[in-house]
Design an enzyme around this catalytic site. Structure first.
Site, PDB file in Angstrom:
ATOM      1  N   PRO A 175       9.503  11.525   1.988  1.00 18.61           N
ATOM      2  CA  PRO A 175       9.042  10.443   0.773  1.00 18.61           C
ATOM      3  C   PRO A 175       8.317   9.786   1.162  1.00 18.61           C
ATOM      4  O   PRO A 175       8.317   8.520   2.290  1.00 18.61           O
ATOM      5  CB  PRO A 175      10.439  10.234   1.022  1.00 18.61           C
ATOM      6  CG  PRO A 175      11.022  10.312   1.912  1.00 18.61           C
ATOM      7  CD  PRO A 175      10.154  11.813   2.698  1.00 18.61           C
ATOM      8  N   GLU A 176       7.655   9.391   0.245  1.00 14.32           N
ATOM      9  CA  GLU A 176       6.668   7.659   0.533  1.00 14.32           C
ATOM     10  C   GLU A 176       7.275   6.663   0.172  1.00 14.32           C
ATOM     11  O   GLU A 176       8.353   6.714  -1.025  1.00 14.32           O
ATOM     12  CB  GLU A 176       5.746   7.750  -0.351  1.00 14.32           C
ATOM     13  CG  GLU A 176       5.045   9.379  -0.548  1.00 14.32           C
ATOM     14  CD  GLU A 176       4.030   9.041   0.602  1.00 14.32           C
ATOM     15  OE1 GLU A 176       3.381   8.437   1.125  1.00 14.32           O
ATOM     16  OE2 GLU A 176       3.051  10.906   0.697  1.00 14.32           O
ATOM     17  N   LYS A 209      11.198   3.224   4.043  1.00 11.35           N
ATOM     18  CA  LYS A 209      11.515   4.281   3.570  1.00 11.35           C
ATOM     19  C   LYS A 209      13.746   4.056   3.547  1.00 11.35           C
ATOM     20  O   LYS A 209      13.845   5.520   2.536  1.00 11.35           O
ATOM     21  CB  LYS A 209      11.595   5.764   3.841  1.00 11.35           C
ATOM     22  CG  LYS A 209       9.616   5.630   4.204  1.00 11.35           C
ATOM     23  CD  LYS A 209       9.482   6.990   4.511  1.00 11.35           C
ATOM     24  CE  LYS A 209       7.318   7.074   4.745  1.00 11.35           C
ATOM     25  NZ  LYS A 209       7.619   8.370   5.099  1.00 11.35           N
ATOM     26  N   ARG A 241       4.148  16.244  10.063  1.00 13.00           N
ATOM     27  CA  ARG A 241       2.389  15.754  10.124  1.00 13.00           C
ATOM     28  C   ARG A 241       1.395  16.480   9.291  1.00 13.00           C
ATOM     29  O   ARG A 241       1.122  17.157  10.280  1.00 13.00           O
ATOM     30  CB  ARG A 241       1.488  14.367  11.372  1.00 13.00           C
ATOM     31  CG  ARG A 241       2.900  14.309  11.862  1.00 13.00           C
ATOM     32  CD  ARG A 241       3.431  12.924  11.469  1.00 13.00           C
ATOM     33  NE  ARG A 241       3.344  12.067  12.417  1.00 13.00           N
ATOM     34  CZ  ARG A 241       4.215  11.271  12.249  1.00 13.00           C
ATOM     35  NH1 ARG A 241       5.443  11.076  10.846  1.00 13.00           N
ATOM     36  NH2 ARG A 241       4.996   9.861  13.370  1.00 13.00           N
TER      37      ARG A 241
END
Ligand SMILES: [Zn+2]
Length: 267
Positions: free
Chosen positions: A2-3, A51, A255
């Site tokens: 999530p950003e 976050k 990643r």
């Protein structure tokens, strides 16, 4: 992953559903909080820090130990979510076996799905969970100079890794990492020391996240049309919107990096 803007939006959902409400029931479905009952507790506010989600509550006067101000901490990681339902609504967002906590109030029911790092701690000890974070891109205390200072302190790290490192700045995930670096014309493998304008990079990241607050569609291009919301993220083998070169993708565990080899040449 999530950003920060997703987490910010989630905090707002909880704020609207629960802030000021006295809880009429709670149901924790994680071992560490299985015996916890928040009935009678009042929700002060819901906040995000990077976050991390912080639901701040006040315990009834007779609760005692640790003082009256408490924080229910949660982290969405890859797959967590909070949803607010009206009382009587079916909880349809996710399968029931993913539920980790239910908080009931007279006006709304908040259901947390697949939450991580769920913990109830005194608000005075919040820093033990979020104190390591760098400046929060969407926080009221956003400090771009401090973010640049932290990035520059590890000059040999790649900028792609450094932007994801929440100790440098809090809130960037893979999507914004990829998009910011494309827009700056910087390869994700550039060492931090060789990035031409760190302040400009950090400033752009903040503007992109801020622009998407308040909606669930994340766009870095300005378009909200499906398939047009990003320059490189999620666009492997598709033509670069600037130069037509095929976008590339590389995976290293969680990643994921997308980039245009022509617009973002390796130095
Ligand atoms: Zn290109």
């Amino acid at each position: 992953m999530p950003e920060g803007d997703t987490v910010w939006n989630t905090a707002r959902v909880l704020q609207r559903a629960l802030a000021g409400a006295r809880l009429t029931g709670s149901d924790f479905r994680v071992p560490q909080l299985a015996a916890t009952d928040l009935t009678g507790w009042t929700v002060r506010e819901s906040a995000s820090r990077g976050k991390h989600l912080l639901l701040r509550l006040t315990a009834p006067p007779d609760e005692g130990n640790g003082g009256r101000d408490w924080t229910l901490h949660s982290h969405l990681r890859m797959d967590g979510a909070w949803r607010a339902y009206a009382p009587g609504d079916r909880w349809a967002a996710r399968p029931a076996h993913l539920i980790r906590v239910v908080l009931r109030s007279p006006g709304a029911v908040a259901v947390g799905y697949h939450l991580h790092e769920l913990a109830l701690i005194p608000t005075a000890e919040e820093e033990s969970l979020v104190g390591h974070l760098g400046p929060d891109l969407l926080g009221p205390d956003w400090d771009p100079d401090e973010a640049v200072r932290r990035l520059a302190a590890r000059p040999d790290e790649t900028i792609g890794e450094a932007l994801l490192d929440q100790r440098n700045l809090a809130g960037v995930g893979n999507l914004y990492k990829c998009e910011v670096l494309f827009l700056r014309g910087v390869s994700p493998w550039t060492p931090v020391r060789a990035v031409p304008d760190l302040a400009g990079t950090v400033g752009l990241a903040q503007r992109l996240l801020a622009a998407n607050r308040g909606r669930w569609t994340q766009s870095t291009t300005g378009s909200l049309h499906r398939g047009q919301t990003s320059y490189v993220y999620g666009r492997r083998a598709q033509p670069c919107r600037r130069c037509g070169t095929a976008i590339r993708k590389e995976e290293l565990g969680e990643r994921v990096t997308y980039w245009c080899p022509a617009c973002q040449p390796d130095r």
